[in-house]
Design a protein around this motif. Sequence first.
Motif, PDB file in Angstrom:
ATOM      1  N   VAL A  45      -4.178  -7.294  -8.350  1.00 35.97           N
ATOM      2  CA  VAL A  45      -4.790  -5.976  -8.258  1.00 35.97           C
ATOM      3  C   VAL A  45      -4.385  -5.331  -6.939  1.00 35.97           C
ATOM      4  O   VAL A  45      -4.435  -5.969  -5.877  1.00 35.97           O
ATOM      5  CB  VAL A  45      -6.325  -6.084  -8.350  1.00 35.97           C
ATOM      6  CG1 VAL A  45      -6.966  -4.697  -8.298  1.00 35.97           C
ATOM      7  CG2 VAL A  45      -6.731  -6.819  -9.625  1.00 35.97           C
ATOM      8  N   ARG A  46      -4.016  -4.078  -6.999  1.00 34.03           N
ATOM      9  CA  ARG A  46      -3.577  -3.351  -5.808  1.00 34.03           C
ATOM     10  C   ARG A  46      -4.736  -3.114  -4.846  1.00 34.03           C
ATOM     11  O   ARG A  46      -5.877  -2.878  -5.259  1.00 34.03           O
ATOM     12  CB  ARG A  46      -2.958  -2.022  -6.225  1.00 34.03           C
ATOM     13  CG  ARG A  46      -2.143  -1.327  -5.135  1.00 34.03           C
ATOM     14  CD  ARG A  46      -1.471  -0.106  -5.698  1.00 34.03           C
ATOM     15  NE  ARG A  46      -0.728   0.650  -4.699  1.00 34.03           N
ATOM     16  CZ  ARG A  46      -0.203   1.849  -4.913  1.00 34.03           C
ATOM     17  NH1 ARG A  46      -0.360   2.419  -6.105  1.00 34.03           N
ATOM     18  NH2 ARG A  46       0.465   2.475  -3.971  1.00 34.03           N
ATOM     19  N   GLN A  47      -4.423  -3.155  -3.553  1.00 35.98           N
ATOM     20  CA  GLN A  47      -5.429  -3.044  -2.508  1.00 35.98           C
ATOM     21  C   GLN A  47      -5.147  -1.839  -1.595  1.00 35.98           C
ATOM     22  O   GLN A  47      -4.039  -1.319  -1.551  1.00 35.98           O
ATOM     23  CB  GLN A  47      -5.440  -4.318  -1.662  1.00 35.98           C
ATOM     24  CG  GLN A  47      -5.634  -5.603  -2.444  1.00 35.98           C
ATOM     25  CD  GLN A  47      -6.991  -5.694  -3.089  1.00 35.98           C
ATOM     26  OE1 GLN A  47      -8.019  -5.561  -2.415  1.00 35.98           O
ATOM     27  NE2 GLN A  47      -7.007  -5.912  -4.394  1.00 35.98           N
ATOM     28  N   GLY A  48      -6.201  -1.432  -0.861  1.00 37.20           N
ATOM     29  CA  GLY A  48      -6.039  -0.484   0.234  1.00 37.20           C
ATOM     30  C   GLY A  48      -5.943   0.965  -0.150  1.00 37.20           C
ATOM     31  O   GLY A  48      -5.536   1.793   0.683  1.00 37.20           O
ATOM     32  N   GLY A  49      -6.318   1.325  -1.368  1.00 41.81           N
ATOM     33  CA  GLY A  49      -6.207   2.710  -1.786  1.00 41.81           C
ATOM     34  C   GLY A  49      -7.468   3.207  -2.451  1.00 41.81           C
ATOM     35  O   GLY A  49      -8.555   2.639  -2.292  1.00 41.81           O
ATOM     36  N   VAL A  57      -4.021   5.476  -5.755  1.00 41.63           N
ATOM     37  CA  VAL A  57      -3.123   5.955  -4.706  1.00 41.63           C
ATOM     38  C   VAL A  57      -3.375   5.160  -3.435  1.00 41.63           C
ATOM     39  O   VAL A  57      -4.514   5.023  -2.980  1.00 41.63           O
ATOM     40  CB  VAL A  57      -3.336   7.460  -4.443  1.00 41.63           C
ATOM     41  CG1 VAL A  57      -2.427   7.936  -3.315  1.00 41.63           C
ATOM     42  CG2 VAL A  57      -3.077   8.260  -5.716  1.00 41.63           C
ATOM     43  N   ALA A  58      -2.305   4.611  -2.865  1.00 44.02           N
ATOM     44  CA  ALA A  58      -2.392   3.840  -1.624  1.00 44.02           C
ATOM     45  C   ALA A  58      -1.070   3.946  -0.883  1.00 44.02           C
ATOM     46  O   ALA A  58      -0.037   4.306  -1.460  1.00 44.02           O
ATOM     47  CB  ALA A  58      -2.714   2.373  -1.918  1.00 44.02           C
ATOM     48  N   ASP A  59      -1.106   3.637   0.410  1.00 44.61           N
ATOM     49  CA  ASP A  59       0.119   3.572   1.207  1.00 44.61           C
ATOM     50  C   ASP A  59       0.745   2.198   1.006  1.00 44.61           C
ATOM     51  O   ASP A  59       0.264   1.201   1.542  1.00 44.61           O
ATOM     52  CB  ASP A  59      -0.193   3.804   2.692  1.00 44.61           C
ATOM     53  CG  ASP A  59      -0.675   5.206   2.965  1.00 44.61           C
ATOM     54  OD1 ASP A  59      -0.264   6.129   2.228  1.00 44.61           O
ATOM     55  OD2 ASP A  59      -1.481   5.389   3.898  1.00 44.61           O
ATOM     56  N   SER A  79      -1.034   3.635 -14.082  1.00 39.74           N
ATOM     57  CA  SER A  79      -2.040   3.925 -13.067  1.00 39.74           C
ATOM     58  C   SER A  79      -1.670   3.356 -11.701  1.00 39.74           C
ATOM     59  O   SER A  79      -2.327   3.656 -10.711  1.00 39.74           O
ATOM     60  CB  SER A  79      -3.403   3.355 -13.489  1.00 39.74           C
ATOM     61  OG  SER A  79      -3.991   4.124 -14.509  1.00 39.74           O
ATOM     62  N   TYR A  80      -0.659   2.496 -11.649  1.00 43.72           N
ATOM     63  CA  TYR A  80      -0.189   1.879 -10.400  1.00 43.72           C
ATOM     64  C   TYR A  80      -1.291   1.067  -9.721  1.00 43.72           C
ATOM     65  O   TYR A  80      -1.414   1.048  -8.501  1.00 43.72           O
ATOM     66  CB  TYR A  80       0.377   2.942  -9.447  1.00 43.72           C
ATOM     67  CG  TYR A  80       1.493   3.731 -10.062  1.00 43.72           C
ATOM     68  CD1 TYR A  80       2.770   3.199 -10.176  1.00 43.72           C
ATOM     69  CD2 TYR A  80       1.270   5.011 -10.571  1.00 43.72           C
ATOM     70  CE1 TYR A  80       3.802   3.911 -10.765  1.00 43.72           C
ATOM     71  CE2 TYR A  80       2.293   5.734 -11.168  1.00 43.72           C
ATOM     72  CZ  TYR A  80       3.547   5.184 -11.261  1.00 43.72           C
ATOM     73  OH  TYR A  80       4.561   5.890 -11.855  1.00 43.72           O
TER      74      TYR A  80
END
Length: 329
Positions: A45-49, A57-59, A79-80
Motif C-alpha cells: 500500500v502506498r504511503q505518505g500521501g 496523490v503523494a510525492d 488510483s495509484y
Amino acid sequence: MKRHFTMPLIVASAMLSACTDSPEMATDNTLQSSKKNSTHAELSVRQGGEWQGKEYVADGFEFESVESFTSPEQLTDHSYYLRYEGPGWENEQVGYRLYLDWRNGIDVFVKSTTDIILPQVGQDGYDSYHELSEWGGDALKVGKSVGLGALGRWVDDGVEHFKNVGATHWKLLQNGPEKSQFSVQYDNWNVADINADVETIYTIESGDPSTMVNVTTSQPLTNLVTGLVRHDNVAYIEKESEHWIMIATYGKQNLLGDDLDLGMALFVRKDDVAGQFEGPHDYLFQFKPATDYEYGFFASWPGHPAQPQNQQEFEAFMEQKLSALDASQ
C-alpha cells in the motif's frame, strides 16, 4: 465442503532444468529474505500521501507491505494506491496479479529467473513492469475481460465484474517457502438485484505454475462464471480427463514485444460446469448453482527455460496436469 488438495510436483518431461542465473536486483532486506522462498505472495500500500477524489496523490512511490487490507471506497482502476494495483503471487516459474478493484481481472507476470521478483516490481516508477526487463514483465492484455481465471457473473450477454460491492477484504494466509496463499472476501456483491458474499482463496506451490482457486459463496448463484481472455489469431486448445476439463490459448498474445508465445490454461471440475461458451471478451465456464467451487489456471512463457518452449510441450504439460488432478481425487 470445500475440496482442498495438495498438488504433487509436476514437471513436464520436455522441460529443461531450472535456470540458476539471476538478474541484478535491489538488495533491500525484504527482497533478500524472500529469495529463500520458492513461493511468495504480497500486497503493498502506498504511503505518505492523500486521496484526491479517486486518485491517491503523494510525492514519490513508497509502499508498505501488509498482511490484511480493506479497500477504501474510492479505490478504482489507476488510483495509484496499491503497488501494481493489487496482490501478487509467484513461484520459481511464473507470477500473477489480481486487480483489487471493480475490474477483478487476473494478469500474468512472466519470468526469466527462478528468483522471487515481486518485491521489486513497481518500485522504480510504478508501472515500469509493462516493459520487458531482465526478470521478465507483465505480459497479458486483460482489457475488459476477466483475464486468466478471475470471477464474474453473466448478465444480459456480458460479464459483470465487481462494480457493486459493499467491501473488499484481502488477507495473507501463508507466505512460503513451499506454498503461498491469500484470500479475498467480497461483501454484498450485487448483480441484477441479487446480493452474495464471495470468498476466494488463491494457492500457489513450488514446482508447478498452477494457481488453485477455492470459492465459497453465501448462496448458490446461477450466473457465476470464470474465464480466459479471448485474443485473435492464437490457437485455442481444449482437453479433458475423467474429472476435469481444460481450455487454453497459445500464440502471439504477449505484449512485451519479445515475439515469444504466451500460453494460458484454465481448468474446472466437470461436475461444477453448467455451460461453456464465448463471451464478448472471454472463453467462459458457467458454474452450476452451489456454494463451493474449485478450479485452477496456469501460464507458460518460453523465456523461462523451465517452462514449455513450444506449443507441443505446452500441450504435453496440459495433459500431465490433468493426469495429476485426476490422481488427486
